[in-house]
Enzyme design. Structure first.
Site, PDB file in Angstrom:
ATOM      1  CE  LYS A  13      -2.286  -1.222   3.803  1.00  0.00           C
ATOM      2  NZ  LYS A  13      -1.760  -2.582   4.096  1.00  0.00           N
ATOM      3  NE  ARG A  89      -3.923  -1.596  10.183  1.00  0.00           N
ATOM      4  CZ  ARG A  89      -2.874  -1.032   9.594  1.00  0.00           C
ATOM      5  NH1 ARG A  89      -2.933   0.215   9.200  1.00  0.00           N
ATOM      6  NH2 ARG A  89      -1.783  -1.712   9.395  1.00  0.00           N
ATOM      7  NE  ARG A 128       7.653  -2.652   5.843  1.00  0.00           N
ATOM      8  CZ  ARG A 128       6.326  -2.524   5.983  1.00  0.00           C
ATOM      9  NH1 ARG A 128       5.601  -2.094   4.970  1.00  0.00           N
ATOM     10  NH2 ARG A 128       5.728  -2.831   7.112  1.00  0.00           N
ATOM     11  NE  ARG A 161       6.605  -0.643  10.057  1.00  0.00           N
ATOM     12  CZ  ARG A 161       5.401  -0.633   9.489  1.00  0.00           C
ATOM     13  NH1 ARG A 161       5.242  -0.043   8.320  1.00  0.00           N
ATOM     14  NH2 ARG A 161       4.374  -1.201  10.076  1.00  0.00           N
ATOM     15  NE  ARG A 172       2.315  -5.216  11.101  1.00  0.00           N
ATOM     16  CZ  ARG A 172       3.391  -5.020  10.325  1.00  0.00           C
ATOM     17  NH1 ARG A 172       4.534  -5.600  10.619  1.00  0.00           N
ATOM     18  NH2 ARG A 172       3.302  -4.257   9.274  1.00  0.00           N
TER      19      ARG A 172
END
Ligand code: AMP
Length: 215
Positions: A13, A89, A128, A161, A172
């Site tokens: 996203k 969300r 990431r 992160r 998550r």
């Protein structure tokens, strides 16, 4: 034009928003980025959000909606619309967003649902890396920086992160299935939902989304 980007963590996203926002003159609003900035500043809001973000749980709706309303009012008129990334969300947030936009005489035009397989998103999230300075996104295998640990754009330091570890990713994902998937039906019932296969590379996803937005 106001757009919502939906999909699991790791669907891409943030990358898609980064690729599209200038072409459509949209303000990119990422609740995750806003929350991390507040946590870094150690503001009251950041401290309140910290434990939720670090465990991969959801920050309470009321707090997130307050943030979104302030950001929309701040950016209103500066661009041709908003691109929401990571918000809504929950269905409550989706209805709150409609109220926030309605007050400004606006509405969501399209919700892009970025569908991605579980094994692909886990691979994307664990690899990431993010620039501490400008927020540019990298991946150790799919999109490495030219110099390891250094941002190509601004020479800032790249970091992983804290919530991009396997344990938190699992949480998550289950939070996503439970709370965020019902939003797909919310936008579908309004005829606003468009689907993109987000297992493919960023360029392909961007092209498919452009076709939807221009179609
Ligand atoms: P993201 O950067 O979108 O992956 O978000 C990182 C974390 O911030 C999430 O795992 C949540 O803890 C929190 N967060 C971001 N957006 C929201 C939201 N709309 N509602 C509740 N929590 C959120």
């Amino acid at each position: 034009m106001n757009i919502v980007l939906l999909g699991p963590p790791g669907a891409g996203k943030g990358t898609l928003a980064g690729n599209l926002k200038d072409d459509y003159s949209l303000s990119h609003i990422s609740t995750g980025d806003i929350l991390r900035a507040e946590m870094k500043k150690e503001s009251a809001l950041g401290l309140e959000a910290k434990s939720f973000v670090e465990s991969g749980g959801l920050v309470p709706d009321e707090l997130v909606t307050r943030l979104i309303e302030a950001k929309c009012q701040e950016d209103n008129g500066a661009t041709k619309g908003f691109m929401f990334d990571g918000f809504p969300r929950t269905v409550t947030q989706a209805t709150d967003l409609d109220v926030v936009l309605e007050k400004m005489g606006q509405a969501i035009d399209v919700a892009i649902y970025m569908e991605a397989s579980a094994d692909i998103v886990v691979q994307r999230l664990t690899g990431r890396r993010v620039c501490r300075q400008c927020g540019a996104l990298y991946h150790v295998v799919n999109k490495p920086s030219k110099v390891e640990g250094v941002c190509d754009e601004c020479s800032g330091e790249l970091y992983q992160r804290a919530d991009d570890n396997e344990e938190t990713i699992k949480n998550r994902m289950s939070v996503y299935v439970e709370n965020t998937k019902p939003i797909i039906d919310f936008y579908k019932s309004q005829g606003k939902l468009k689907q993109v296969n987000a297992d493919n590379g960023a360029q392909d996803v961007c092209e498919k989304t452009n076709q939807i937005l221009n179609g």
